[in-house]
Design a protein around this motif. Structure first.
Motif, PDB file in Angstrom:
ATOM      1  N   SER A  65       7.516   8.924  -1.450  1.00  0.00           N
ATOM      2  CA  SER A  65       6.956   7.805  -1.803  1.00  0.00           C
ATOM      3  C   SER A  65       6.219   8.112  -3.311  1.00  0.00           C
ATOM      4  N   LEU A  66       5.678   9.391  -3.144  1.00  0.00           N
ATOM      5  CA  LEU A  66       4.945   9.826  -4.510  1.00  0.00           C
ATOM      6  C   LEU A  66       6.150   9.693  -5.532  1.00  0.00           C
ATOM      7  N   HIS A  67       7.235  10.443  -5.315  1.00  0.00           N
ATOM      8  CA  HIS A  67       8.134  10.516  -6.368  1.00  0.00           C
ATOM      9  C   HIS A  67       8.916   9.120  -6.547  1.00  0.00           C
ATOM     10  N   THR A  98      -0.216   9.204   7.320  1.00  0.00           N
ATOM     11  CA  THR A  98      -1.301   8.052   7.024  1.00  0.00           C
ATOM     12  C   THR A  98      -2.061   8.651   5.744  1.00  0.00           C
ATOM     13  N   ASP A  99      -2.730   9.768   5.822  1.00  0.00           N
ATOM     14  CA  ASP A  99      -3.341  10.260   4.747  1.00  0.00           C
ATOM     15  C   ASP A  99      -2.791  10.502   3.414  1.00  0.00           C
ATOM     16  N   VAL A 106      -3.560   5.470  -3.762  1.00  0.00           N
ATOM     17  CA  VAL A 106      -4.566   5.480  -4.505  1.00  0.00           C
ATOM     18  C   VAL A 106      -4.715   6.128  -6.009  1.00  0.00           C
ATOM     19  N   THR A 107      -3.827   7.043  -5.924  1.00  0.00           N
ATOM     20  CA  THR A 107      -3.728   8.065  -7.072  1.00  0.00           C
ATOM     21  C   THR A 107      -2.602   7.178  -7.976  1.00  0.00           C
ATOM     22  N   THR A 108      -1.734   6.534  -7.388  1.00  0.00           N
ATOM     23  CA  THR A 108      -0.758   6.251  -8.324  1.00  0.00           C
ATOM     24  C   THR A 108      -1.001   4.762  -8.682  1.00  0.00           C
ATOM     25  N   GLY A 109      -1.609   3.989  -8.033  1.00  0.00           N
ATOM     26  CA  GLY A 109      -1.998   2.414  -8.151  1.00  0.00           C
ATOM     27  C   GLY A 109      -0.690   1.852  -7.708  1.00  0.00           C
TER      28      GLY A 109
END
Length: 156
Positions: A65-67, A98-99, A106-109
């Motif tokens: 998801s981050l990528h 979950t975390d 939160v960090t990427t918006g």
């Protein structure tokens, strides 16, 4: 978003949004149904630009998801299922997933639709998967939540 107090959320029109569906491969009957529910919600919202990304399990959802967020997707729908067993593994995977997904959001918006089922047994998971005899469609609901959040954020 199930049970007493669940809001009524309309699928917003979100044409032009680029969405990633990141789905675990464990429990394919359930996860494939969750993906199908997400795809139905995207169609109902007018989103045609989406990609399905499969990862081994729910633990891998945050990094993928981050990528996806870094690759410019407007929203991410994270789908998976973790079923309780006889060891503490369930708690560790559920908490880490979950975390991790919240940290990405939160960090990427980037809005993340949380469609990770955390169930005690197979029947509970099947009842939430959006199958013809299921009571709930969490893939659809997670997509509604992500797209509603996307449109709310875009309106700021």
């Amino acid at each position: 978003m199930s049970g007493s107090g669940a809001p009524t959320i309309e699928v917003p029109r979100a044409e032009g949004a680029r969405v990633a569906i990141v789905a675990a491969q464990w429990h394919p009957k359930v996860t494939d149904a969750l993906v199908a529910g997400a795809e139905r919600a995207l169609a109902d919202s007018g989103v045609t630009n989406y990609t399905v990304i499969r990862v081994p399990g729910s633990f891998e959802l945050p990094v993928a998801s981050l990528h996806a967020s870094k690759a410019g997707y407007s929203a991410v729908i994270a789908l998976g299922v973790v079923i309780r067993g006889d060891t503490p593994h369930f708690e560790y995977v559920c908490q880490a997933t979950t975390d991790g997904l919240m940290q990405v959001a939160v960090t990427t918006g980037t809005p993340i639709g949380f469609g990770v089922l955390t169930c005690d047994n197979d029947p509970q998971a099947l009842d939430r998967a959006g199958l013809p005899d299921s009571r709930e469609d969490k893939g659809y609901e997670a997509t509604q939540a992500a797209l509603s959040t996307l449109m709310a954020v875009r309106g700021l």
